[in-house]
Design a protein around this motif. Structure first.
Motif, PDB file in Angstrom:
ATOM      1  N   VAL A   1      16.878  48.325  47.140  1.00 40.95           N
ATOM      2  CA  VAL A   1      16.716  47.126  47.969  1.00 40.95           C
ATOM      3  C   VAL A   1      15.656  46.207  47.364  1.00 40.95           C
ATOM      4  O   VAL A   1      15.871  44.999  47.173  1.00 40.95           O
ATOM      5  N   ILE A   2      14.505  46.804  46.996  1.00 41.36           N
ATOM      6  CA  ILE A   2      13.433  45.998  46.404  1.00 41.36           C
ATOM      7  C   ILE A   2      13.906  45.398  45.071  1.00 41.36           C
ATOM      8  O   ILE A   2      13.667  44.228  44.780  1.00 41.36           O
TER       9      ILE A   2
ATOM     10  N   LEU B   1      16.878  44.611  44.064  1.00 39.93           N
ATOM     11  CA  LEU B   1      17.835  43.515  44.243  1.00 39.93           C
ATOM     12  C   LEU B   1      17.111  42.218  44.589  1.00 39.93           C
ATOM     13  O   LEU B   1      17.381  41.173  43.997  1.00 39.93           O
ATOM     14  N   LEU B   2      16.170  42.318  45.552  1.00 35.86           N
ATOM     15  CA  LEU B   2      15.456  41.112  45.973  1.00 35.86           C
ATOM     16  C   LEU B   2      14.621  40.541  44.828  1.00 35.86           C
ATOM     17  O   LEU B   2      14.742  39.363  44.469  1.00 35.86           O
ATOM     18  N   LEU B   3      13.789  41.416  44.228  1.00 36.28           N
ATOM     19  CA  LEU B   3      12.949  40.957  43.127  1.00 36.28           C
ATOM     20  C   LEU B   3      13.796  40.457  41.962  1.00 36.28           C
ATOM     21  O   LEU B   3      13.499  39.429  41.354  1.00 36.28           O
TER      22      LEU B   3
ATOM     23  N   ALA C   1      16.778  39.235  41.980  1.00 37.11           N
ATOM     24  CA  ALA C   1      17.409  37.945  42.267  1.00 37.11           C
ATOM     25  C   ALA C   1      16.410  36.819  42.034  1.00 37.11           C
ATOM     26  O   ALA C   1      16.721  35.813  41.384  1.00 37.11           O
ATOM     27  N   VAL C   2      15.181  37.002  42.521  1.00 36.26           N
ATOM     28  CA  VAL C   2      14.159  35.960  42.349  1.00 36.26           C
ATOM     29  C   VAL C   2      13.874  35.730  40.867  1.00 36.26           C
ATOM     30  O   VAL C   2      13.922  34.602  40.365  1.00 36.26           O
TER      31      VAL C   2
ATOM     32  N   SER D   1      14.476  46.060  38.711  1.00 31.53           N
ATOM     33  CA  SER D   1      14.535  44.632  39.018  1.00 31.53           C
ATOM     34  C   SER D   1      14.639  43.804  37.736  1.00 31.53           C
ATOM     35  O   SER D   1      15.305  42.768  37.708  1.00 31.53           O
TER      36      SER D   1
ATOM     37  N   ARG E   1      21.148  28.266  46.408  1.00 30.45           N
ATOM     38  CA  ARG E   1      21.363  29.059  47.613  1.00 30.45           C
ATOM     39  C   ARG E   1      22.830  29.054  48.058  1.00 30.45           C
ATOM     40  O   ARG E   1      23.373  30.079  48.451  1.00 30.45           O
TER      41      ARG E   1
END
Lengths: 229, 245, 242
Positions: free
Chosen positions: B41-42, B44-46, B48-49, B122, B156
């Motif tokens: 989960v972490i 994916l978020l990191l 993506a950023v 990430s 977005r």
């Protein structure tokens, strides 16, 4: 008592010969696993693409098996189970140090599965007409593969194969699980001995980074040249 | 060759008491899954950023993102793990470091392992996101800007939703990688599947059964993930685009 | 030279070729035409065994192609073939493309192979390009090299599989010129092509195919003057009125 950790790098200079020796072991494992992995991987890829079903099933099974298991697990098999098995089968005297050989065999068999997939994609990227053209000139399947398809496939694959070699070099640090003194193992031992684990781990990280980054830049440069040509 | 096979060993009560050896395996699987999912989960978020930052028209931001990716890609996972586990607590201000060191060792192991796997992965996710964005037709971005979207809105609403759909297959293999890479965390004593395998070997003296069972457990986890992601892939397919039916 | 006798082939349930019978005599030029999907490319690939067939027999220079005892590589070494997409080997120079099979298949000496290669390159007007790579040549030039590569094996006959259909219009003639010259020298040729001008100029016979069957097999003059089938008439009308 200090609020901030004080670094002490003094154990590094004296340990350099030992660390160098560890680096040689890391590089030896990398080199032999790359060479063996590419040779065995090529054979696996050709089997996988072959029209003889048992061969292609075997190759698919092999590749999928090794790609599903963690490398650590494979290495543990090769350090803890296989030497024991070989001792019983071939009657090596107990306690023969098979770790280095085991490490190389484990890495090579594991990496071959990854190389096989890269090479298979490479072979498939060569247009089918090329094999027809080779056959139309009277070449046998082997000649067509060797003279026409594989040279083109390998040229396209070189960057991927080299990138995989960088990953493999990083992965050699996992022989840590066998207590074999590769570069990382050596750095860890020195840090543990001198109570300077923080410095030694950071130093090891920096050395790996410099080597891998430099090599990956070379690969990138080569890739660009390839695109232009 | 005189080896005494005994698959019944898994049902025997374990050396330490209440549980069976099979129970050890199951708790190993649980730990591996919990670790992989939380790190994923972490990541994916990191990822993506960082991946988006690599494509934005600002040298500072894209340079930072590139440095991030190169840093985590060029240091072996094991070294990163040891740095998280052994080095980081030392570098914290002493009071904080001491508080951390006095916390539950399993929590320490799990946190280090999760952060390590998350950041390592990430960087790889970021590269996938970047190549997904770069593979979109150039006109997409211009079209979005032309109807009045700002650049963040363009990312977005137009580019990211499409890019993520395109990179579902490579992201699947990244998740499989996290699952496999989590085995490295057995080296700091975290009792995930591989570490349980080693314990089994030590306690049961049935090396073959122990290792075969653990290997099969990994194969099973892999298969489950593959089928799960195939389902996700099928649901996210964009009609009329490459690879869709 | 080439005898095709009752050849049939299917892909699964799909019948690609049905009872095809024709022949190409020594020194004869036969043009095979027909709408796309009519099986003409498949038929020509059966002649040198690149495509297997299920029934019937094909003989080239007296050797049966379908016979499992026939060494196909040996047969193909003497049957030149030119492909729609050229299929030069992109990782070899033009000269290497011309010599590789001479060296590895015919076992010629390097000097001899290069001599022969040079001769043929000059002949197709590309003597100056020997050291370039295929990617550096235009499509028309590449196809001329491909013809030279096939000729370097001293073939007894040549097969052309839509040699001009991947080319830009302005490059078609340079390839057809080479083929015409070859025909006039008496080479046995079987050509799948839509170039009816070429067919009129050099073909002896025209074979018209549709839905995997040979519908017409006539002398050129007869075919163009009054095709006997309705389908061939329609086909000619479409092609010639452009």
């Amino acid at each position: 008592m200090h609020e901030i950790y004080e670094f002490d790098w003094s154990s590094i200079p004296g340990a350099l010969p030992y660390l160098m020796h560890g680096m040689v072991i890391s590089l030896e494992i990398t080199a032999s696993a790359v060479i063996f992995g590419i040779v065995w991987g090529t054979l696996l890829a050709m089997m996988r693409l072959s029209s003889i079903s048992p061969l292609s099933w075997f190759a698919a099974g092999y590749v999928n098996l090794f790609r599903s298991i963690p490398l650590v697990m494979v290495l543990l098999w090769f350090f803890l189970i296989i030497p024991h098995l070989l001792e019983t089968i071939f009657g090596f005297p107990r306690g023969t140090d098979l770790r280095f050989g085991s490490a190389i065999a484990g890495f090579a068999l594991f990496e071959a599965a990854y190389y096989a997939e890269i090479i298979r994609a490479g072979i498939q990227s060569v247009p089918k007409g090329q094999i027809s053209a080779a056959n139309a000139l009277g070449m046998t399947y082997g000649q067509g593969m060797w003279l026409v398809v594989l040279p083109q496939a390998f040229r396209n694959m070189v960057p991927l194969l080299l990138t995989q070699a960088i990953i493999l070099f990083q992965d050699t640090s996992l022989v840590y699980v066998s207590a074999l003194a590769d570069f990382f193992g050596a750095a860890y031992k020195v840090g543990d001995r001198d109570g300077r684990l923080v410095e030694m781990l950071l130093f090891a990280g920096a050395v790996y980074f410099i080597i891998c980054f430099a090599f990956s830049q070379l690969v990138r440069y080569y890739q660009k040249k390839l695109k232009v040509a | 060759m005189g080896y005494h096979w005994n698959w019944g060993v898994f049902l025997q009560p374990s050396a330490t008491g209440s549980d069976t050896y099979l129970g050890w395996m199951i708790s190993g699987v649980e730990m591996t899954v919990a670790l992989s999912l939380s790190a994923w989960v972490i990541a994916l978020l990191l990822g993506a950023v960082v991946g988006v930052l690599r494509t934005v028209p600002s040298n500072v931001l894209s340079g930072f993102a590139r440095a991030y990716v190169e840093l985590f890609r060029n240091i072996p996972l094991l070294v990163q793990l040891f740095i998280w586990y052994f080095v980081l607590p030392e570098l914290l201000p002493v009071s904080l470091g001491n508080a951390y060191k006095q916390s539950n060792p399993v929590v320490q192991q799990f946190l280090s392992a999760m952060l390590c796997l998350a950041l390592f992965t990430s960087a790889r996710v970021a590269e996938q996101v970047r190549s997904g964005i770069n593979s979109l037709p150039r006109g997409q971005k211009n079209a979005a800007l032309a109807i009045g979207f700002t650049l963040p809105q363009t990312y977005r609403y137009v580019m990211l939703p499409m890019a993520f759909r395109l990179i579902v297959p490579p992201l699947t293999s990244e998740f499989l990688n996290i699952l496999k890479n989590s085995a490295v965390c057995s080296t700091i004593g975290l009792l995930e599947l591989t570490a349980q395998g080693r314990q089994l070997l030590d306690y049961t003296a049935q090396p073959y059964e122990s290792f075969i069972a653990v290997t099969l457990a990994y194969l099973l986890l892999n298969t489950v993930v593959m089928f799960g992601m195939r389902w996700v892939e099928a649901r996210m397919r964009v009609p009329g685009y490459i690879g869709s039916k | 030279m080439i005898i095709i006798d009752n050849v049939s082939k299917r892909y699964g349930d799909f019948q690609v070729l049905t009872d095809c019978t024709t022949k190409v005599g020594k020194g004869e030029v036969v043009v095979v035409c027909g709408p796309s999907g009519s099986g003409k490319s498949t038929l020509i690939k059966c002649v040198n065994g690149l495509e297997p067939f299920h029934r019937g027999e094909i003989k080239v220079n007296g050797v049966s192609v379908g016979d499992p005892k026939t060494v196909l590589a040996k047969l193909r070494a003497h049957v030149g073939m030119v492909f729609q997409n050229f299929e030069l080997f992109p990782h070899m120079t033009i000269m290497e493309n011309l010599t590789v099979a001479q060296l590895k298949v015919l076992g010629r000496e390097k000097a001899e192979a290069e001599e022969r290669g040079k001769q043929l390159l000059d002949r197709v007007g590309l003597g100056a390009q020997a050291l370039k790579y295929p990617g550096q040549l235009s499509g028309g030039q590449q196809q001329r090299v491909a013809i030279a590569r096939a000729l370097a094996m001293d073939p007894v006959c040549m097969l052309f599989d839509e040699p001009t259909s991947a080319l830009d219009p302005e490059m078609i003639n340079e390839v057809l010129d080479v083929m015409t010259e070859l025909a006039q020298e008496g080479m046995t040729m079987m050509c799948v092509t839509h170039e009816m001008g070429f067919a009129r100029r050099v073909a002896h016979r025209v074979v018209f195919m549709d839905h995997g069957c040979i519908v017409e097999d006539d002398a050129k003059e007869a075919f163009f003057a009054h095709p006997s089938s309705e389908r061939a008439r329609q086909f000619l009308a479409k092609i010639l009125h452009h």
